[in-house]
Design a protein around this motif. Sequence first.
Motif, PDB file in Angstrom:
ATOM      1  N   GLN A 151       3.267  14.422  -8.797  1.00  0.00           N
ATOM      2  CA  GLN A 151       4.304  15.437  -8.782  1.00  0.00           C
ATOM      3  C   GLN A 151       4.877  15.636 -10.185  1.00  0.00           C
ATOM      4  O   GLN A 151       5.107  16.765 -10.603  1.00  0.00           O
ATOM      5  N   GLU A 195       0.829  -1.205   0.000  1.00  0.00           N
ATOM      6  CA  GLU A 195       0.000   0.000   0.000  1.00  0.00           C
ATOM      7  C   GLU A 195       0.866   1.258   0.000  1.00  0.00           C
ATOM      8  O   GLU A 195       0.594   2.211  -0.716  1.00  0.00           O
ATOM      9  N   ALA A 196       1.936   1.257   0.782  1.00  0.00           N
ATOM     10  CA  ALA A 196       2.844   2.402   0.826  1.00  0.00           C
ATOM     11  C   ALA A 196       3.529   2.609  -0.523  1.00  0.00           C
ATOM     12  O   ALA A 196       3.684   3.747  -0.985  1.00  0.00           O
ATOM     13  N   LEU A 197       3.922   1.514  -1.167  1.00  0.00           N
ATOM     14  CA  LEU A 197       4.551   1.625  -2.490  1.00  0.00           C
ATOM     15  C   LEU A 197       3.568   2.174  -3.517  1.00  0.00           C
ATOM     16  O   LEU A 197       3.942   3.009  -4.356  1.00  0.00           O
ATOM     17  N   ARG A 198       2.312   1.716  -3.470  1.00  0.00           N
ATOM     18  CA  ARG A 198       1.287   2.245  -4.389  1.00  0.00           C
ATOM     19  C   ARG A 198       1.067   3.740  -4.162  1.00  0.00           C
ATOM     20  O   ARG A 198       0.978   4.520  -5.101  1.00  0.00           O
ATOM     21  N   GLU A 199       0.997   4.136  -2.892  1.00  0.00           N
ATOM     22  CA  GLU A 199       0.790   5.548  -2.560  1.00  0.00           C
ATOM     23  C   GLU A 199       1.981   6.385  -3.009  1.00  0.00           C
ATOM     24  O   GLU A 199       1.821   7.476  -3.558  1.00  0.00           O
ATOM     25  N   ASN A 200       3.185   5.888  -2.800  1.00  0.00           N
ATOM     26  CA  ASN A 200       4.391   6.580  -3.227  1.00  0.00           C
ATOM     27  C   ASN A 200       4.397   6.761  -4.743  1.00  0.00           C
ATOM     28  O   ASN A 200       4.700   7.848  -5.250  1.00  0.00           O
ATOM     29  N   ASP A 201       4.038   5.711  -5.462  1.00  0.00           N
ATOM     30  CA  ASP A 201       3.972   5.773  -6.921  1.00  0.00           C
ATOM     31  C   ASP A 201       2.943   6.814  -7.375  1.00  0.00           C
ATOM     32  O   ASP A 201       3.197   7.607  -8.271  1.00  0.00           O
ATOM     33  N   ARG A 202       1.784   6.798  -6.711  1.00  0.00           N
ATOM     34  CA  ARG A 202       0.725   7.757  -7.058  1.00  0.00           C
ATOM     35  C   ARG A 202       1.203   9.194  -6.828  1.00  0.00           C
ATOM     36  O   ARG A 202       1.014  10.063  -7.669  1.00  0.00           O
ATOM     37  N   LEU A 203       1.870   9.439  -5.704  1.00  0.00           N
ATOM     38  CA  LEU A 203       2.362  10.779  -5.397  1.00  0.00           C
ATOM     39  C   LEU A 203       3.457  11.214  -6.370  1.00  0.00           C
ATOM     40  O   LEU A 203       3.500  12.379  -6.775  1.00  0.00           O
ATOM     41  N   GLN A 204       4.329  10.288  -6.756  1.00  0.00           N
ATOM     42  CA  GLN A 204       5.372  10.622  -7.728  1.00  0.00           C
ATOM     43  C   GLN A 204       4.780  10.981  -9.082  1.00  0.00           C
ATOM     44  O   GLN A 204       5.224  11.924  -9.734  1.00  0.00           O
ATOM     45  N   ARG A 205       3.776  10.219  -9.518  1.00  0.00           N
ATOM     46  CA  ARG A 205       3.110  10.541 -10.799  1.00  0.00           C
ATOM     47  C   ARG A 205       2.436  11.897 -10.736  1.00  0.00           C
ATOM     48  O   ARG A 205       2.495  12.667 -11.686  1.00  0.00           O
TER      49      ARG A 205
END
Length: 106
Positions: free
Chosen positions: A101, A89-99
């Motif tokens: 940004q 879940e943290a990796l998915r959230e990180n990916d979403r935030l990077q996209r």
Amino acid sequence: MAPPDDMFGDDDYPAYTMGRAAEITGASQDFLRRLDEAKLFTPFRSAGGHRRYSRHQLRLAARAREMVDQGTALEAACRIITLEDQLQEALRENDRLQRRQQSETS
């Protein structure tokens, strides 16, 4: 409650009875109850109080059964699975935030 079209793709929709969940995961109903007691997940309850499981919960239950079958203690398996799930879940959230940004800087 969500319209039927939205429920088909919803991994968290509590679509499965305990009997069907046991059949799908290859686990006993008692094993599913023990996962609830071990706090791996909390099944939803129908209006009549019956346990209902989502596809996401079934995947966690199947993983727990697999680990227990390989000799891992139930409590340890549940903790490992919880941590793996939180990491995903943290990796998915990180990916979403990077996209997001990247799209804001483009």
